[in-house]
Design an enzyme around this catalytic site. Sequence first.
Site, PDB file in Angstrom:
ATOM      1  N   LYS A   1      -5.183   3.185  -2.636  1.00 46.73           N
ATOM      2  CA  LYS A   1      -4.399   2.651  -1.522  1.00 46.73           C
ATOM      3  C   LYS A   1      -5.241   2.491  -0.253  1.00 46.73           C
ATOM      4  O   LYS A   1      -4.987   1.589   0.549  1.00 46.73           O
ATOM      5  CB  LYS A   1      -3.181   3.537  -1.260  1.00 46.73           C
TER       6      LYS A   1
ATOM      7  N   SER B   1       0.861  -1.175   0.000  1.00 43.80           N
ATOM      8  CA  SER B   1       0.000   0.000   0.000  1.00 43.80           C
ATOM      9  C   SER B   1       0.900   1.230   0.000  1.00 43.80           C
ATOM     10  O   SER B   1       1.903   1.265  -0.706  1.00 43.80           O
ATOM     11  CB  SER B   1      -0.948  -0.029   1.204  1.00 43.80           C
TER      12      SER B   1
ATOM     13  N   TYR C   1      -4.850   7.988  -6.480  1.00 37.94           N
ATOM     14  CA  TYR C   1      -3.863   7.067  -5.897  1.00 37.94           C
ATOM     15  C   TYR C   1      -4.233   6.765  -4.448  1.00 37.94           C
ATOM     16  O   TYR C   1      -4.213   5.617  -4.012  1.00 37.94           O
ATOM     17  CB  TYR C   1      -2.478   7.704  -5.979  1.00 37.94           C
TER      18      TYR C   1
END
Length: 316
Positions: free
Chosen positions: A192, A174, A188
């Site tokens: 994650k 992650s 993004y």
Amino acid sequence: MVWRADPVDFSKRVDRDAIKGRSVLITGGADGLGYGIAKAVAESGAYVTIADMNETLGQQRQSELTEAGYHVHFVKADITSWESLTLAFKAAIEYSPTHSLDIVIANAGLSGGSILEKAFPKDLDENADLPQPSTLDLNVNLTGTYYTTVLALHYFKKTHSPSDNFKKHLILMSSLAGYAEDTLASTYMAAKFGVRGLWKSIRYQEDAFGFPFRTQLIAPCFVRTKMTESFVDHIAKAGVNVSQVEDVVGPVMRVLCDEEVSGRSLCTVGNKVFDMGDDPAGGDGSKALWKALADEEYFGPGAKGLVRYDEFFRSE
């Protein structure tokens, strides 16, 4: 739900022989963090399958490591394609001397842009409809990791031998973006956070899965790789500690080789690593994060600017 799990003991010696002879699949293993991990795992005597889209670089990595005497096999794979990724898993099992699969590291990913860019694109005519945004970064970072996780669990169980006490091991890569707020990389960050949620949902399900199993999350801050080369110098110049690849490889090898570690999330920042305490007792990671942000030894003197991420990146 586990209220408080045992944190990682960083003083414990890492015995890399623990994974010798084991079959390992690493997605995105041809470059950057993935290659650093693949090399370290191969040096420990494991049989490594690198699954990556970059065929030229992947073949080069295979040649380099096999010439050095390690067991490494490259397979071209698109992690957003179920069919392509399934073939990579089958290839890893075929490459293994025991025709098994013991460890999967879901590392493949790419940087993502901001939702601001997609909601308010430059030069859009005021009478024009908003164009459909690309979801490539979400597909790679979240969907690809989800596919990898599903296939890992399936083939872990399929290749499990009751006589083998080794716990199948899944590591999800992650990012600290899965814990912090980051407007300028919001897609993004969304991916994650999703990877982190996926990990939390499977980490204590050994009984439900029906085979010995453990999983960890690795959540690096900024790491100097090709993926970050467009902005990492700005980060370092502003006084934020930046990790090198080897700073992340070390914690990965620690959790891989210590079977007492289960269900833990590690953050790497600069050359430091700490357990996120990602359970209810640790505030799901928030306590460790804010404690580290307040300590310049970890994040550096410029870290406080990261809380105001938009201002930080727009300042020169």
